[in-house]
Scaffold this motif. Structure first.
Motif, mmCIF file in Angstrom:
data_model
loop_
_atom_site.group_PDB
_atom_site.id
_atom_site.type_symbol
_atom_site.label_atom_id
_atom_site.label_comp_id
_atom_site.label_asym_id
_atom_site.label_seq_id
_atom_site.Cartn_x
_atom_site.Cartn_y
_atom_site.Cartn_z
ATOM 1 N N VAL A 58 -51.635 17.313 -0.274
ATOM 2 C CA VAL A 58 -50.477 18.296 -0.390
ATOM 3 C C VAL A 58 -49.052 17.706 0.188
ATOM 4 C CG1 VAL A 58 -52.190 20.223 -0.652
ATOM 5 C CG2 VAL A 58 -51.063 19.594 1.680
ATOM 6 N N ILE A 59 -48.005 18.460 -0.427
ATOM 7 C CA ILE A 59 -46.687 18.143 0.009
ATOM 8 C C ILE A 59 -46.203 19.218 1.161
ATOM 9 C CG2 ILE A 59 -44.203 17.944 -0.447
ATOM 10 C CD1 ILE A 59 -45.049 16.923 -3.413
ATOM 11 N N SER A 60 -46.170 18.844 2.231
ATOM 12 C CA SER A 60 -45.876 19.680 3.376
ATOM 13 C C SER A 60 -44.594 20.435 3.528
ATOM 14 C CB SER A 60 -46.053 19.053 4.748
ATOM 15 O OG SER A 60 -45.699 19.985 5.620
ATOM 16 N N PRO A 61 -44.325 21.737 3.403
ATOM 17 C CA PRO A 61 -43.168 22.038 3.458
ATOM 18 C C PRO A 61 -42.189 21.681 4.766
ATOM 19 C CG PRO A 61 -44.871 23.935 3.298
ATOM 20 C CD PRO A 61 -45.416 22.713 3.402
ATOM 21 N N ALA A 62 -42.903 21.215 5.609
ATOM 22 C CA ALA A 62 -42.074 20.399 6.779
ATOM 23 C C ALA A 62 -41.499 19.255 6.007
ATOM 24 C CB ALA A 62 -43.009 20.250 8.037
ATOM 25 N N TRP A 63 -42.000 18.748 5.262
ATOM 26 C CA TRP A 63 -41.242 17.291 4.671
ATOM 27 C C TRP A 63 -40.097 17.637 3.851
ATOM 28 C CZ3 TRP A 63 -46.426 14.922 2.259
ATOM 29 C CH2 TRP A 63 -47.319 14.819 3.413
ATOM 30 N N THR A 119 -36.365 3.118 -2.616
ATOM 31 C CA THR A 119 -37.361 4.259 -2.781
ATOM 32 C C THR A 119 -37.985 4.654 -1.621
ATOM 33 O OG1 THR A 119 -37.995 3.239 -5.152
ATOM 34 C CG2 THR A 119 -39.289 4.918 -4.042
ATOM 35 N N LEU A 120 -38.035 5.986 -1.323
ATOM 36 C CA LEU A 120 -39.005 6.531 -0.286
ATOM 37 C C LEU A 120 -40.152 6.980 -0.746
ATOM 38 C CD1 LEU A 120 -38.659 7.986 2.805
ATOM 39 C CD2 LEU A 120 -38.758 10.162 1.428
ATOM 40 N N VAL A 121 -41.193 6.216 -0.135
ATOM 41 C CA VAL A 121 -42.519 6.300 -0.526
ATOM 42 C C VAL A 121 -43.462 7.291 0.581
ATOM 43 C CG1 VAL A 121 -44.780 5.031 -0.827
ATOM 44 C CG2 VAL A 121 -42.702 4.099 -1.554
ATOM 45 N N ILE A 122 -44.019 8.306 -0.016
ATOM 46 C CA ILE A 122 -44.743 9.005 0.877
ATOM 47 C C ILE A 122 -45.755 8.535 1.020
ATOM 48 C CG2 ILE A 122 -46.058 11.375 1.155
ATOM 49 C CD1 ILE A 122 -44.000 12.691 -0.768
ATOM 50 N N GLY A 123 -46.071 7.978 2.385
ATOM 51 C CA GLY A 123 -47.145 7.187 2.879
ATOM 52 C C GLY A 123 -48.393 7.752 3.274
ATOM 53 N N GLN A 149 -33.037 15.214 1.230
ATOM 54 C CA GLN A 149 -31.820 14.221 1.976
ATOM 55 C C GLN A 149 -32.198 12.887 1.125
ATOM 56 O OE1 GLN A 149 -32.277 13.659 6.100
ATOM 57 N NE2 GLN A 149 -30.524 12.402 6.218
ATOM 58 N N ALA A 150 -33.206 12.417 0.984
ATOM 59 C CA ALA A 150 -33.530 11.172 0.413
ATOM 60 C C ALA A 150 -32.751 11.138 -0.956
ATOM 61 C CB ALA A 150 -34.586 10.624 0.175
ATOM 62 N N LEU A 151 -33.333 12.276 -1.776
ATOM 63 C CA LEU A 151 -32.696 12.138 -3.247
ATOM 64 C C LEU A 151 -31.170 12.217 -3.036
ATOM 65 C CD1 LEU A 151 -34.910 14.790 -4.685
ATOM 66 C CD2 LEU A 151 -34.875 12.174 -5.372
ATOM 67 N N ASN A 152 -30.457 12.968 -2.195
ATOM 68 C CA ASN A 152 -28.954 13.279 -2.125
ATOM 69 C C ASN A 152 -28.541 11.897 -1.956
ATOM 70 O OD1 ASN A 152 -28.399 15.702 -2.691
ATOM 71 N ND2 ASN A 152 -29.415 16.637 -0.728
ATOM 72 N N ASP A 155 -37.973 2.309 12.884
ATOM 73 C CA ASP A 155 -37.838 3.584 12.575
ATOM 74 C C ASP A 155 -36.254 3.921 12.055
ATOM 75 O OD1 ASP A 155 -40.289 5.268 13.422
ATOM 76 O OD2 ASP A 155 -39.618 4.184 15.087
ATOM 77 N N LEU A 156 -36.418 4.256 10.877
ATOM 78 C CA LEU A 156 -35.132 4.341 10.364
ATOM 79 C C LEU A 156 -34.714 5.743 9.597
ATOM 80 C CD1 LEU A 156 -35.014 1.188 7.836
ATOM 81 C CD2 LEU A 156 -34.117 1.295 10.102
ATOM 82 N N ALA A 157 -33.464 6.103 9.755
ATOM 83 C CA ALA A 157 -32.795 7.167 9.222
ATOM 84 C C ALA A 157 -32.659 7.018 7.975
ATOM 85 C CB ALA A 157 -31.596 7.701 10.017
ATOM 86 N N ILE A 158 -32.560 8.062 6.991
ATOM 87 C CA ILE A 158 -32.011 7.848 5.708
ATOM 88 C C ILE A 158 -30.907 6.980 5.364
ATOM 89 C CG2 ILE A 158 -31.583 8.935 3.193
ATOM 90 C CD1 ILE A 158 -34.496 9.565 3.841
ATOM 91 N N GLY A 159 -29.687 7.421 6.096
ATOM 92 C CA GLY A 159 -28.548 6.431 6.025
ATOM 93 C C GLY A 159 -28.898 5.060 6.154
ATOM 94 N N GLN A 160 -29.479 4.918 7.434
ATOM 95 C CA GLN A 160 -29.657 3.577 7.703
ATOM 96 C C GLN A 160 -30.480 2.603 6.768
ATOM 97 O OE1 GLN A 160 -31.566 4.431 11.705
ATOM 98 N NE2 GLN A 160 -30.357 3.186 12.635
#
Length: 333
Positions: A74-79, A63-67, A85-88, A50-55
Motif C-alpha cells: 500500500v501507498i502510505s498517506p505519510a509518503w 525517477t523516484l522509485v518507491i523501494g 514534491q517529486a512530481l513538482n 541521503d538526498l533531498a528531492i532538490g539535491q
C-alpha cells in the motif's frame, strides 16, 4: 521505459527487509542508484547518500522509485507529500506496489498536469494463457524458499551471473517488482489473476535451445499461509528441471506470521519435489542457498559446511561466496 538514474525512496520502512526493492536495485544496478530518501523513523539504510528531492534533481535523477515492499503493498498517506514534491520537481514516479500510483487521484492529476509519468510495474501487460502443462525445450531452474524474502531472487541472479561468466546460455526470469525494475522485463506474478498464474510462467519461459537455462525468480513459500499460491504457480508453470533451496538462518517465525515457525530444509526439499514432479518427474534438488547477510564470514562458512554435511547438497551463500558450486551440478541435467 523508466528513465534513469533513480532516487530510491525508503519511506518509513520498519526494517531492511521492508526496503528489499530498493536494496535489490542498489545491489544489482548500482550505477542507477544515485541516493536514498528516508522519512523520520525509517529503520532501513542502503548506505547510499541521503538526498533531498532538490539535491537529487541537481545530480541528474529522473525517477523516484518507491523501494518499499510493505505488507499488502500500500501507498502510505505519510509518503504523499514526498511523492507530490517529486512530481513538482520534475521527477517521474515508479512503484511495484499493489496499490497503484494511477489509482491515487492526487498523484494522477498532478502527473497529468505536469506531464510526468507514473510507472506501475506490478500491472500485467500481457493477456496470459491458462497453463497447458506441455513440456518445453530448454532447461529451467527455480529457487524455492522456507519463507518470503530469504534470497530467492539473489540466488537466481547470482547463478545467471556465474553462468554467463562461463559463457553458458542463461537468462534470469523476473517474477516480481524488484526483478522487473532490475532487468526491465518479467511477469508481476502476484498481480496475475489466479487461473492464469501458471500460464504466465509458461509464457515467461518458452521453448529454448536444449542447453539454455532459465533462472526463474522464486516467490513466497509453499509453507507460507499468505503466499503459497504464487509459489505453486511458479512450480507448475515453470516445470523446473532443478530446484535450489533458499533459507535465512535464525528467523524466529515466518515473515508476517508470528504463529508459524519456519519449516526445515528437509521439509522444503520433500514438499517442493513432490509438487515439482507432478509436472516434471525428472526434477532434482541440486543445491542450497543460505542468506548469511546477518552473520560474520566465519560463522557463515561454518553454517554452510554443517548444512552441506547434513543435507548432502552443495551449500553456499551465492552473494558472498559466488554461485559456481551451484551451477557446477547442472552439467549432468
Amino acid at each position: 521505459m523508466i528513465e534513469t538514474p533513480y532516487l530510491l525512496f525508503l519511506g518509513d520502512a520498519r526494517d531492511g527487509l521492508a526496503a528489499k526493492v530498493a536494496q535489490g536495485i542498489k545491489d544489482w544496478r548500482p550505477e542507477l542508484a544515485i541516493g536514498q530518501l528516508r522519512l523520520p523513523g525509517c529503520k532501513a539504510d542502503l548506505g547510499l547518500p541521503d538526498l533531498a528531492i532538490g539535491q537529487a534533481v541537481e545530480m541528474g535523477v529522473k525517477t523516484l522509485v518507491i523501494g518499499v515492499a510493505n505488507r499488502g503493498g500500500v501507498i502510505s498517506p505519510a509518503w504523499k507529500s514526498v511523492l507530490l514534491q517529486a512530481l513538482n520537481a520534475g521527477l517521474d514516479l515508479a512503484s511495484g506496489l499493489h496499490n497503484l500510483l494511477h489509482d491515487e487521484a492526487d498523484l494522477a492529476v498532478k502527473a497529468k498536469t505536469l506531464g510526468r509519468t507514473l510507472h506501475d510495474v506490478r500491472v500485467p501487460t500481457v493477456a496470459y494463457p491458462i497453463a497447458n502443462g506441455r513440456k518445453r525445450t530448454g532447461k529451467r531452474i527455480l529457487a524455492v524458499g522456507t519463507d518470503c524474502s530469504v534470497g530467492k531472487m539473489y540466488t537466481a541472479l547470482c547463478m545467471e551471473k556465474a553462468m554467463r561468466a562461463q559463457r553458458r546460455k542463461a537468462t534470469f526470469r523476473a517474477t516480481g517488482q524488484t526483478g522487473i525494475l532490475i532487468t526491465g522485463d518479467g511477469v508481476p506474478l502476484d498481480a496475475v489473476i489466479a487461473d492464469f498464474m501458471a500460464g504466465s510462467i509458461e509464457f515467461l519461459t518458452p521453448d529454448n535451445d536444449p542447453d539454455h537455462w532459465d533462472l526463474i525468480e522464486g516467490q513466497g513459500s509453499l509453507f507460507h499461509a499468505s503466499y503459497s499460491g504464487v509459489t505453486l504457480a511458479l512450480i507448475h508453470g515453470g516445470q523446473p528441471d532443478a530446484l535450489v533451496l533458499c533459507h535465512e538462518p535464525n528467523r524466529p517465525y515466518m515473515r508476517g506470521l508470528p504463529d508459524y515457525e519456519l519449516p526445515s530444509l528437509e521439509a522444503l526439499r520433500d514438499l517442493s519435489l513432490t509438487m515439482a514432479r507432478m509436472v516434471n518427474p525428472a526434477c532434482e534438488v541440486v543445491g542450497i542457498s543460505l542468506n548469511t547477510s546477518a552473520m560474520s564470514a566465519e560463522d557463515a562458512m561454518a553454517l554452510c559446511a554443517e548444512t552441506e554435511r547434513r543435507m548432502g547438497l552443495p551449500t553456499v551463500d551465492p552473494f558472498r561466496q559466488g554461485a559456481d558450486r551451484l551451477i557446477a551440478v547442472l552439467e549432468g541435467l
